[in-house]
Write a protein that holds these residues in place. Structure first.
Motif, PDB file in Angstrom:
ATOM      1  N   ASP A 307       0.887  -1.283   0.017  1.00 38.58           N
ATOM      2  CA  ASP A 307       0.044   0.012  -0.054  1.00 38.58           C
ATOM      3  C   ASP A 307       0.670   1.320  -0.089  1.00 38.58           C
ATOM      4  N   LYS A 308       1.964   1.359  -0.316  1.00 39.85           N
ATOM      5  CA  LYS A 308       3.058   2.430  -0.536  1.00 39.85           C
ATOM      6  C   LYS A 308       2.946   2.787  -2.052  1.00 39.85           C
ATOM      7  N   ARG A 309       3.316   3.981  -2.108  1.00 35.39           N
ATOM      8  CA  ARG A 309       3.473   4.401  -3.489  1.00 35.39           C
ATOM      9  C   ARG A 309       4.690   4.595  -4.031  1.00 35.39           C
ATOM     10  N   VAL A 310       5.038   4.111  -4.910  1.00 37.44           N
ATOM     11  CA  VAL A 310       6.456   4.412  -5.248  1.00 37.44           C
ATOM     12  C   VAL A 310       6.386   4.978  -6.819  1.00 37.44           C
ATOM     13  N   LEU A 336       8.193  -4.636  -7.002  1.00 39.29           N
ATOM     14  CA  LEU A 336       7.373  -3.576  -6.148  1.00 39.29           C
ATOM     15  C   LEU A 336       5.900  -4.005  -6.270  1.00 39.29           C
ATOM     16  N   VAL A 337       5.225  -4.279  -7.583  1.00 39.62           N
ATOM     17  CA  VAL A 337       4.039  -4.632  -7.648  1.00 39.62           C
ATOM     18  C   VAL A 337       3.566  -5.812  -6.853  1.00 39.62           C
ATOM     19  N   ASP A 338       4.501  -6.749  -7.112  1.00 35.17           N
ATOM     20  CA  ASP A 338       4.319  -8.089  -6.353  1.00 35.17           C
ATOM     21  C   ASP A 338       4.282  -7.822  -5.099  1.00 35.17           C
ATOM     22  N   GLU A 339       4.937  -6.993  -4.359  1.00 37.57           N
ATOM     23  CA  GLU A 339       4.879  -6.786  -2.750  1.00 37.57           C
ATOM     24  C   GLU A 339       3.777  -5.937  -2.439  1.00 37.57           C
ATOM     25  N   GLY A 340       2.838  -5.581  -3.668  1.00 35.74           N
ATOM     26  CA  GLY A 340       1.603  -4.723  -2.971  1.00 35.74           C
ATOM     27  C   GLY A 340       1.800  -3.101  -3.172  1.00 35.74           C
ATOM     28  N   ALA A 341       3.009  -2.715  -3.797  1.00 33.68           N
ATOM     29  CA  ALA A 341       3.025  -1.240  -3.829  1.00 33.68           C
ATOM     30  C   ALA A 341       2.250  -0.740  -5.094  1.00 33.68           C
ATOM     31  N   ALA A 342       1.917   0.463  -4.900  1.00 35.61           N
ATOM     32  CA  ALA A 342       1.289   1.224  -6.094  1.00 35.61           C
ATOM     33  C   ALA A 342       2.412   1.779  -6.903  1.00 35.61           C
ATOM     34  N   VAL A 343       2.288   1.531  -8.240  1.00 36.60           N
ATOM     35  CA  VAL A 343       3.696   2.217  -8.861  1.00 36.60           C
ATOM     36  C   VAL A 343       3.077   3.200  -9.928  1.00 36.60           C
ATOM     37  N   SER A 344       3.716   4.552  -9.815  1.00 38.31           N
ATOM     38  CA  SER A 344       3.526   5.390 -11.025  1.00 38.31           C
ATOM     39  C   SER A 344       5.034   5.415 -11.662  1.00 38.31           C
ATOM     40  N   ALA A 345       4.870   5.519 -12.984  1.00 38.54           N
ATOM     41  CA  ALA A 345       6.387   5.850 -13.461  1.00 38.54           C
ATOM     42  C   ALA A 345       6.459   6.668 -14.769  1.00 38.54           C
ATOM     43  N   CYS A 346       7.721   7.137 -15.220  1.00 43.37           N
ATOM     44  CA  CYS A 346       7.554   7.800 -16.367  1.00 43.37           C
ATOM     45  C   CYS A 346       9.036   7.942 -16.889  1.00 43.37           C
ATOM     46  N   ASP A 347       8.960   8.206 -18.194  1.00 44.18           N
ATOM     47  CA  ASP A 347      10.049   8.368 -19.184  1.00 44.18           C
ATOM     48  C   ASP A 347       9.916   9.418 -20.114  1.00 44.18           C
ATOM     49  N   PRO A 348      11.066   9.923 -20.706  1.00 40.81           N
ATOM     50  CA  PRO A 348      10.886  11.031 -21.650  1.00 40.81           C
ATOM     51  C   PRO A 348      10.497  10.295 -23.006  1.00 40.81           C
ATOM     52  N   VAL A 349      10.982   9.110 -23.232  1.00 41.73           N
ATOM     53  CA  VAL A 349      10.438   8.662 -24.630  1.00 41.73           C
ATOM     54  C   VAL A 349      10.266   7.176 -24.636  1.00 41.73           C
ATOM     55  N   ALA A 350      10.283   6.277 -23.394  1.00 40.43           N
ATOM     56  CA  ALA A 350      10.131   5.046 -23.298  1.00 40.43           C
ATOM     57  C   ALA A 350       8.745   4.365 -22.905  1.00 40.43           C
ATOM     58  N   VAL A 351       7.880   5.526 -22.536  1.00 39.32           N
ATOM     59  CA  VAL A 351       6.508   4.825 -21.892  1.00 39.32           C
ATOM     60  C   VAL A 351       5.841   4.013 -23.038  1.00 39.32           C
ATOM     61  N   ALA A 352       5.892   3.873 -24.398  1.00 38.95           N
ATOM     62  CA  ALA A 352       5.060   3.187 -25.116  1.00 38.95           C
ATOM     63  C   ALA A 352       5.782   1.887 -25.160  1.00 38.95           C
ATOM     64  N   ASN A 353       7.093   1.810 -25.258  1.00 38.04           N
ATOM     65  CA  ASN A 353       7.485   0.504 -25.028  1.00 38.04           C
ATOM     66  C   ASN A 353       7.300  -0.130 -23.658  1.00 38.04           C
ATOM     67  N   ALA A 354       7.390   0.709 -22.742  1.00 38.84           N
ATOM     68  CA  ALA A 354       7.417   0.203 -21.268  1.00 38.84           C
ATOM     69  C   ALA A 354       5.865  -0.453 -21.130  1.00 38.84           C
ATOM     70  N   ARG A 355       5.039   0.113 -21.896  1.00 39.71           N
ATOM     71  CA  ARG A 355       3.446  -0.156 -21.573  1.00 39.71           C
ATOM     72  C   ARG A 355       3.442  -1.614 -22.032  1.00 39.71           C
ATOM     73  N   THR A 356       3.965  -2.151 -23.006  1.00 39.27           N
ATOM     74  CA  THR A 356       3.831  -3.511 -23.435  1.00 39.27           C
ATOM     75  C   THR A 356       4.417  -4.602 -22.485  1.00 39.27           C
ATOM     76  N   VAL A 357       5.194  -4.115 -21.554  1.00 40.58           N
ATOM     77  CA  VAL A 357       5.728  -5.184 -21.017  1.00 40.58           C
ATOM     78  C   VAL A 357       5.633  -4.977 -19.360  1.00 40.58           C
ATOM     79  N   LEU A 358       4.908  -3.881 -18.874  1.00 40.11           N
ATOM     80  CA  LEU A 358       4.566  -3.708 -17.543  1.00 40.11           C
ATOM     81  C   LEU A 358       3.270  -4.076 -17.172  1.00 40.11           C
ATOM     82  N   PRO A 359       3.073  -4.628 -15.999  1.00 42.98           N
ATOM     83  CA  PRO A 359       1.600  -4.732 -15.289  1.00 42.98           C
ATOM     84  C   PRO A 359       0.785  -3.807 -15.689  1.00 42.98           C
ATOM     85  N   ASP A 360      -0.496  -4.025 -16.121  1.00 42.50           N
ATOM     86  CA  ASP A 360      -1.463  -2.867 -16.221  1.00 42.50           C
ATOM     87  C   ASP A 360      -1.598  -1.976 -15.046  1.00 42.50           C
ATOM     88  N   SER A 361      -1.361  -2.481 -13.916  1.00 44.44           N
ATOM     89  CA  SER A 361      -1.577  -1.511 -12.752  1.00 44.44           C
ATOM     90  C   SER A 361      -0.815  -0.368 -12.561  1.00 44.44           C
TER      91      SER A 361
END
Ligand code: UDX
Length: 452
Positions: A307-310, A336-361
């Protein structure tokens, strides 16, 4: 002269654009329809500074064109540069199936003598095997050279035109001379070797650089134990010219399409040949630990992750690229997601590629200030200028207690962050609250290794 480049990935496309010119027509062969569509429109499917302009200029002057038909690329070509993927299989061995397919196609389509130039990274011995299995069986003469590529992502165009060296491995001097002539305009030491030595040079270079990174990460861990600061140790270490200053940045470890794959590939190759490459195994293991260590440090700083946000700043495996393959950030986020953290993330150019490999949450943002909102901790995973230059007063206002900043690349101004009230910790330096525990004797009794 006509050159056919097979595989428009990051090596093939840079080579195609780098080789095209007034007296050289280059045909790039790509089987992925989505990539090809972009190339037809004059767009480049990867983020690589300077590559768009180069590709567009040569495409406009008709010195560079693209096709999905290998026979069209090979027709009348003097050289076939092979730059197809050689990914790692689950056990670490290299998957050469694309290379076998292409070799068969070259043999099937060769109607006049052609020289195959291997740009893909292949395990030492592959050139000999391909020649025996495919090229020597062709009715038309097919000659072979290994010409490994040392391009860095994000600097590939610069590296193409100013390489540290050009290596051509061939068992035929005439072939080597003709391949080296492709680089006539480039100032760099030009090295001739056997095919297998050229293949080995590429693996050894990547294994050595990975070793340097894991070495400094090990020193960083000892620094944490004894109270030293790796950001003070590494620069002085690197001033010894025998050591060199590059690749001594401690952090959450190496990623990308090359180091992880090539270290595992070389380790597997050694083992298949009956040799236990213990040093390289340790390099790989240390790199794995750096990621897990980051999760442990965050868990400890937040008193558990549930329940922590990283907020994770950076998804690409390094700045300057949109490549997320083997990116430490991606693996850390999944823990982090496996251990129950809420994760928000960003990147100047890699967001689209990351979306295909990251959990939906995982929530993804373009703007780092949106990503850090309400987060209990920020992890700097990729040292983009966009992040190191953030307004940290504003970040603090947006975050929630206990205002942890975990600097996974030792790239932030620690003193200013601490002055703002952040709980800072980095790699290989004392973290918030660690000071009292530092022992000045050598028993290390009270300190605990941060790594598993
Ligand atoms: C690498 C080689 O440098 C290049 O010669 C080869 O052709 C392909 O592999 P690249 O994968 O683009 O290039 O990345 P590089 O710049 O070498 O960095 C690799 C990884 O090591 C990144 O994740 C980077 O963050 C990490 N790294 C690098 C460190 O952790 N510390 C360092 O000091 C240097």
């Amino acid at each position: 002269m006509k050159i056919c480049v097979i595989g428009m990935g990051y090596v093939g496309l840079v080579a195609a654009a780098g080789l095209a010119g007034p007296d050289r027509k280059v045909v790039g062969v790509e089987s992925d329809p989505a990539k090809l569509r972009l190339l037809y429109q004059g767009e480049v499917p990867i983020h690589e500074p300077g590559l768009d302009e180069l590709v567009r200029a040569h495409a406009e002057s008709k010195q560079l064109c693209f096709t999905d038909r290998i026979e069209e690329g090979l027709a009348g070509a003097d050289f076939a540069l092979v730059a197809v993927g050689t990914p790692a299989r689950l056990d670490g061995r290299v998957d050469l199936s694309a290379l076998y397919r292409v070799s068969e196609q070259i043999v099937r389509n060769a109607v006049h003598p052609i020289t195959v130039v291997m740009k893909s990274t292949v395990p030492p011995g592959t050139g000999r095997a391909l020649t025996e299995r495919f090229f020597s069986k062709s009715a038309t003469r097919i000659r072979y050279a290994s010409n490994p590529e040392f391009l860095r992502e994000g600097q590939a165009v610069k590296d193409w035109f100013s390489p540290d060296r050009i290596v051509v491995g061939s068992d035929d001097q005439d072939v080597a001379t003709r391949v080296l002539a492709l680089y006539a305009g480039i100032q760099a030491p030009k090295i001739r070797t056997s095919v297998v030595s050229a293949e080995m040079i590429k693996y050894a270079a990547n294994a050595f650089l990975a070793t340097k990174i894991s070495f400094i990460n090990e020193i960083a861990t000892i620094c944490e134990l004894v109270g030293a600061d790796v950001t003070e140790v590494a620069p002085a270490l690197g001033m010894d010219v025998r050591i060199g200053s590059q690749f001594l940045r401690a952090g959450i470890g190496y990623g990308g399409s090359c180091f992880p794959k090539d270290t595992k590939g070389l380790e597997q190759l050694s083992s298949l040949n009956g040799y236990d490459f213990a040093l390289l195994k340790a390099v790989i293991e240390v790199n794995r630990r750096q990621r897990i260590s980051a999760v442990r440090k965050l868990r400890a700083a937040l008193g558990g992750l549930l329940d922590k946000r990283v907020a994770v700043l950076g998804l690409a495996f390094k700045p300057g690229t949109d490549d997320v393959r083997e990116s430490p950030a991606i693996e850390i986020i999944s823990y982090l997601v496996d251990e129950g953290a809420a994760v928000s993330a960003c990147d100047p150019v890699a967001v689209a590629n990351a979306r295909t490999v990251l959990p939906d949450s995982v929530e993804l943002f373009q703007d780092p200030y949106d990503a850090v909102r309400n987060s209990n901790a920020v992890l700097l995973a990729t040292e983009w200028d966009d992040f190191t230059g953030m307004d940290w007063t504003k970040v603090k206002r947006l975050m929630a207690p206990p205002f942890v900043v975990f600097d996974g690349r030792n790239a932030l101004a620690r003193a200013s962050l601490e002055a703002l009230g952040f709980r800072y910790s980095g790699i290989g330096r004392q973290g918030a609250g660690d000071g009292d525990e530092v022992s000045t004797n050598i028993t290390f009794g009270k300190k605990r290794a941060s790594q598993v």
